[in-house]
Design a protein around this motif. Structure first.
Motif, PDB file in Angstrom:
ATOM      1  N   LEU A  15      40.677  35.107  38.608  1.00 39.83           N
ATOM      2  CA  LEU A  15      39.342  35.703  38.575  1.00 39.83           C
ATOM      3  C   LEU A  15      39.181  36.654  37.396  1.00 39.83           C
ATOM      4  O   LEU A  15      38.162  36.646  36.700  1.00 39.83           O
ATOM      5  CB  LEU A  15      39.052  36.425  39.894  1.00 39.83           C
ATOM      6  CG  LEU A  15      38.828  35.528  41.109  1.00 39.83           C
ATOM      7  CD1 LEU A  15      38.668  36.372  42.370  1.00 39.83           C
ATOM      8  CD2 LEU A  15      37.597  34.640  40.929  1.00 39.83           C
ATOM      9  N   ASN A  16      40.185  37.487  37.161  1.00 46.16           N
ATOM     10  CA  ASN A  16      40.126  38.412  36.023  1.00 46.16           C
ATOM     11  C   ASN A  16      39.973  37.656  34.706  1.00 46.16           C
ATOM     12  O   ASN A  16      39.195  38.050  33.834  1.00 46.16           O
ATOM     13  CB  ASN A  16      41.388  39.278  35.967  1.00 46.16           C
ATOM     14  CG  ASN A  16      41.409  40.369  37.027  1.00 46.16           C
ATOM     15  OD1 ASN A  16      40.464  40.510  37.793  1.00 46.16           O
ATOM     16  ND2 ASN A  16      42.483  41.122  37.071  1.00 46.16           N
ATOM     17  N   ALA A  17      40.726  36.564  34.564  1.00 49.50           N
ATOM     18  CA  ALA A  17      40.690  35.792  33.320  1.00 49.50           C
ATOM     19  C   ALA A  17      39.334  35.143  33.091  1.00 49.50           C
ATOM     20  O   ALA A  17      38.912  34.946  31.948  1.00 49.50           O
ATOM     21  CB  ALA A  17      41.785  34.726  33.345  1.00 49.50           C
ATOM     22  N   LEU A  18      38.618  34.832  34.187  1.00 48.66           N
ATOM     23  CA  LEU A  18      37.326  34.150  34.086  1.00 48.66           C
ATOM     24  C   LEU A  18      36.145  35.110  34.134  1.00 48.66           C
ATOM     25  O   LEU A  18      34.991  34.674  34.135  1.00 48.66           O
ATOM     26  CB  LEU A  18      37.199  33.121  35.210  1.00 48.66           C
ATOM     27  CG  LEU A  18      38.226  31.981  35.199  1.00 48.66           C
ATOM     28  CD1 LEU A  18      38.023  31.073  36.401  1.00 48.66           C
ATOM     29  CD2 LEU A  18      38.148  31.185  33.908  1.00 48.66           C
ATOM     30  N   GLY A  19      36.427  36.407  34.180  1.00 50.88           N
ATOM     31  CA  GLY A  19      35.351  37.391  34.193  1.00 50.88           C
ATOM     32  C   GLY A  19      34.923  37.851  35.569  1.00 50.88           C
ATOM     33  O   GLY A  19      33.916  38.566  35.709  1.00 50.88           O
ATOM     34  N   GLY A  20      35.663  37.459  36.609  1.00 50.32           N
ATOM     35  CA  GLY A  20      35.364  37.906  37.960  1.00 50.32           C
ATOM     36  C   GLY A  20      36.175  39.136  38.326  1.00 50.32           C
ATOM     37  O   GLY A  20      36.858  39.732  37.480  1.00 50.32           O
ATOM     38  N   GLN A  21      36.110  39.518  39.602  1.00 47.45           N
ATOM     39  CA  GLN A  21      36.841  40.695  40.062  1.00 47.45           C
ATOM     40  C   GLN A  21      37.409  40.472  41.453  1.00 47.45           C
ATOM     41  O   GLN A  21      36.817  39.780  42.278  1.00 47.45           O
ATOM     42  CB  GLN A  21      35.916  41.920  40.114  1.00 47.45           C
ATOM     43  CG  GLN A  21      35.453  42.416  38.754  1.00 47.45           C
ATOM     44  CD  GLN A  21      34.731  43.742  38.864  1.00 47.45           C
ATOM     45  OE1 GLN A  21      35.322  44.770  39.203  1.00 47.45           O
ATOM     46  NE2 GLN A  21      33.441  43.720  38.586  1.00 47.45           N
ATOM     47  N   LYS A  48      40.572  30.152  49.430  1.00 46.87           N
ATOM     48  CA  LYS A  48      39.345  30.949  49.428  1.00 46.87           C
ATOM     49  C   LYS A  48      38.947  31.378  48.014  1.00 46.87           C
ATOM     50  O   LYS A  48      37.770  31.423  47.685  1.00 46.87           O
ATOM     51  CB  LYS A  48      39.501  32.142  50.373  1.00 46.87           C
ATOM     52  CG  LYS A  48      39.522  31.716  51.850  1.00 46.87           C
ATOM     53  CD  LYS A  48      39.417  32.887  52.796  1.00 46.87           C
ATOM     54  CE  LYS A  48      40.738  33.515  53.119  1.00 46.87           C
ATOM     55  NZ  LYS A  48      41.583  32.634  53.974  1.00 46.87           N
ATOM     56  N   VAL A  49      39.932  31.702  47.177  1.00 45.98           N
ATOM     57  CA  VAL A  49      39.608  32.022  45.783  1.00 45.98           C
ATOM     58  C   VAL A  49      39.043  30.788  45.080  1.00 45.98           C
ATOM     59  O   VAL A  49      38.053  30.879  44.342  1.00 45.98           O
ATOM     60  CB  VAL A  49      40.848  32.553  45.033  1.00 45.98           C
ATOM     61  CG1 VAL A  49      40.599  32.584  43.532  1.00 45.98           C
ATOM     62  CG2 VAL A  49      41.200  33.957  45.532  1.00 45.98           C
ATOM     63  N   LEU A  50      39.641  29.626  45.316  1.00 43.72           N
ATOM     64  CA  LEU A  50      39.142  28.402  44.695  1.00 43.72           C
ATOM     65  C   LEU A  50      37.713  28.089  45.122  1.00 43.72           C
ATOM     66  O   LEU A  50      36.963  27.463  44.364  1.00 43.72           O
ATOM     67  CB  LEU A  50      40.060  27.220  45.030  1.00 43.72           C
ATOM     68  CG  LEU A  50      41.457  27.250  44.406  1.00 43.72           C
ATOM     69  CD1 LEU A  50      42.255  26.022  44.837  1.00 43.72           C
ATOM     70  CD2 LEU A  50      41.396  27.334  42.890  1.00 43.72           C
ATOM     71  N   SER A  51      37.318  28.540  46.301  1.00 41.53           N
ATOM     72  CA  SER A  51      35.947  28.283  46.770  1.00 41.53           C
ATOM     73  C   SER A  51      34.908  28.987  45.902  1.00 41.53           C
ATOM     74  O   SER A  51      33.730  28.625  45.921  1.00 41.53           O
ATOM     75  CB  SER A  51      35.789  28.726  48.231  1.00 41.53           C
ATOM     76  OG  SER A  51      35.676  30.137  48.340  1.00 41.53           O
ATOM     77  N   LEU A  70      40.016  43.541  50.897  1.00 48.27           N
ATOM     78  CA  LEU A  70      39.847  42.743  49.686  1.00 48.27           C
ATOM     79  C   LEU A  70      38.405  42.285  49.553  1.00 48.27           C
ATOM     80  O   LEU A  70      37.766  41.872  50.519  1.00 48.27           O
ATOM     81  CB  LEU A  70      40.780  41.535  49.758  1.00 48.27           C
ATOM     82  CG  LEU A  70      40.783  40.540  48.616  1.00 48.27           C
ATOM     83  CD1 LEU A  70      42.178  39.941  48.471  1.00 48.27           C
ATOM     84  CD2 LEU A  70      39.787  39.414  48.845  1.00 48.27           C
ATOM     85  N   LEU A  71      37.908  42.346  48.328  1.00 54.61           N
ATOM     86  CA  LEU A  71      36.581  41.837  47.995  1.00 54.61           C
ATOM     87  C   LEU A  71      36.699  41.110  46.665  1.00 54.61           C
ATOM     88  O   LEU A  71      37.125  41.700  45.665  1.00 54.61           O
ATOM     89  CB  LEU A  71      35.576  42.980  47.885  1.00 54.61           C
ATOM     90  CG  LEU A  71      34.108  42.575  47.677  1.00 54.61           C
ATOM     91  CD1 LEU A  71      33.571  41.870  48.927  1.00 54.61           C
ATOM     92  CD2 LEU A  71      33.251  43.789  47.352  1.00 54.61           C
ATOM     93  N   ALA A  72      36.346  39.832  46.647  1.00 53.57           N
ATOM     94  CA  ALA A  72      36.479  39.030  45.432  1.00 53.57           C
ATOM     95  C   ALA A  72      35.169  38.323  45.135  1.00 53.57           C
ATOM     96  O   ALA A  72      34.531  37.765  46.030  1.00 53.57           O
ATOM     97  CB  ALA A  72      37.601  38.004  45.595  1.00 53.57           C
ATOM     98  N   SER A  73      34.778  38.369  43.860  1.00 57.70           N
ATOM     99  CA  SER A  73      33.545  37.698  43.458  1.00 57.70           C
ATOM    100  C   SER A  73      33.607  37.350  41.975  1.00 57.70           C
ATOM    101  O   SER A  73      34.397  37.909  41.221  1.00 57.70           O
ATOM    102  CB  SER A  73      32.328  38.589  43.732  1.00 57.70           C
ATOM    103  OG  SER A  73      32.289  39.687  42.831  1.00 57.70           O
ATOM    104  N   ILE A  74      32.728  36.435  41.587  1.00 62.89           N
ATOM    105  CA  ILE A  74      32.565  36.074  40.177  1.00 62.89           C
ATOM    106  C   ILE A  74      31.131  35.577  40.027  1.00 62.89           C
ATOM    107  O   ILE A  74      30.599  34.916  40.910  1.00 62.89           O
ATOM    108  CB  ILE A  74      33.593  35.011  39.742  1.00 62.89           C
ATOM    109  CG1 ILE A  74      33.499  34.744  38.238  1.00 62.89           C
ATOM    110  CG2 ILE A  74      33.458  33.738  40.538  1.00 62.89           C
ATOM    111  CD1 ILE A  74      34.641  33.903  37.691  1.00 62.89           C
ATOM    112  N   GLY A  75      30.488  35.944  38.936  1.00 66.44           N
ATOM    113  CA  GLY A  75      29.089  35.566  38.772  1.00 66.44           C
ATOM    114  C   GLY A  75      28.155  36.368  39.655  1.00 66.44           C
ATOM    115  O   GLY A  75      26.995  36.007  39.849  1.00 66.44           O
TER     116      GLY A  75
END
Length: 356
Positions: free
Chosen positions: A301-307, A265-268, A328-333
């Motif tokens: 995600l943290n390394a790429l600027g996401g959360q 799911k993170v890779l998605s 849990l809530l994960a996003s980037i961009g």
């Protein structure tokens, strides 16, 4: 009466000299390890330098990648031989069977012992139990892949500040159903509870994603995300009320993808060169989740600027309990704060409703 002088015997002079040499040795050793300057400043140096009680994060990243790949080979071998020896360890928080297979056990053994044999002082938390007499002679060849060498500089941190989290087989339920595209092996390195290195490996496609905070990565975020009508990805086997909460919060027409495995799911959310990987804009989970399931994804995600946060926007710390209890809530961009605000409004409304 003349004042009495102090006379040292030859033995006393010898002891004094030995003490002086001892002090000089410790000062010199302190300079070699980079800790003496930190002592003078009243704090640890940012990079204390090499020493018996420090670890080079670049080396630890290389070992983590190798561990995920070795575990993946075991996972693939067991599945292709159809020798799963499947059994239930108990029930999940949602009431589903918490399954374990030979793939979980053998992958765990390789991954755990590779890391412990390379870095014996580190604390390693892993999903499957490691028996005291269940040793493995697997060792690290000290090879650092070229892509890591090119991007990552040597950085030493205190061993005592490191906690590692291993997931030897993420998406075990899907693994037993032969839905192998969801399966990953994962390694995470947390320093003082904060995830700084993440590795997610897909054994059945050979794809590996790694990233290090303030370092580099083998993966990047996508060029664009749909902020107006985001697609959410949720668990297919441990969903709880996540679809209901998501649609009530973000609209009844919200597109939701059900998928297995937190790593998948993170890779998605990222730019994955794997045509079997689905894409989404936000990853959400509303029930408890184990930290070895999410630490690697959080680090990437943290390394790429996401959360990746709890549903209330709180930082997830990777020390202490193995459970993350805040969802849990994960996003980037995306504007992560806006997502958290919308969820907070929904959660407050639900909290005011009388229990059924």
């Amino acid at each position: 009466m003349a004042p009495m002088g102090i006379r040292l015997s030859p033995l006393g002079i010898g002891v004094f000299c030995l003490l002086g040499l001892g002090v000089l040795y410790h000062v010199y050793s302190g300079f070699l390890t980079g800790k003496f300057s930190a002592f003078l400043l009243g704090d640890r140096a940012e990079d204390p330098g090499p020493g018996e009680d420090t670890v080079d994060l670049r080396e630890l990243l290389a070992v983590s990648v190798r561990a995920a790949e070795l575990g993946g080979l075991e996972v693939k071998k067991v599945r292709e031989s159809n020798s799963l020896n499947e059994k239930a360890k108990g029930k999940t928080m949602e009431g589903a069977d918490d399954k374990m297979t030979s793939g979980d056990v053998l992958s765990n053994k390789k991954m755990y012992h590779l890391i412990k044999n390379a870095f014996p002082a580190l604390k390693v938390n892993t999903e499957e139990k490691v028996e005291a007499d269940d040793e493995d002679a697997v060792s690290w060849d000290r090879n650092i892949p070229d892509d890591i060498k090119e991007q990552i500089k040597t950085k030493h941190v205190a061993s005592e500040s490191i906690t590692m989290w291993i997931d030897p087989l993420d998406a075990t339920q899907e693994y037993t159903e032969n839905l192998v595209n969801y399966v990953t092996t994962m390694v995470c390195v947390a320093v003082n509870g904060k995830p700084v290195i993440g590795v997610i490996h897909k054994p059945f496609t050979g794809f590996t994603a790694w990233a290090m905070l303030d370092g580099g990565s083998s993966i990047k975020k996508r060029n664009s995300y749909n902020e107006k009508t985001p697609t959410f990805i949720v668990s297919r086997s441990h969903s709880g009320e996540v679809k209901e909460v998501t649609r009530q919060t973000f609209g009844n027409k919200t597109e939701i993808i059900s998928a297995g495995g937190a790593g998948y799911k993170v890779l998605s959310l990222l730019d994955v060169t794997d045509d079997k990987q689905e894409t989404a804009d936000v990853y959400i989970h509303v029930t408890y989740i184990k930290k070895w399931d999410i630490c690697a994804g959080n680090a990437i995600l943290n390394a790429l600027g996401g959360q990746m946060t709890t549903l209330k926007g709180e930082e997830i710390m990777y020390t202490g309990s193995e459970l993350n209890k805040g969802g849990l809530l994960a996003s980037i961009g995306m504007d992560h704060g806006v997502l958290v605000e919308k969820l907070a409004e929904k959660l407050q409304v639900n909290a005011k409703k009388p229990a059924k």
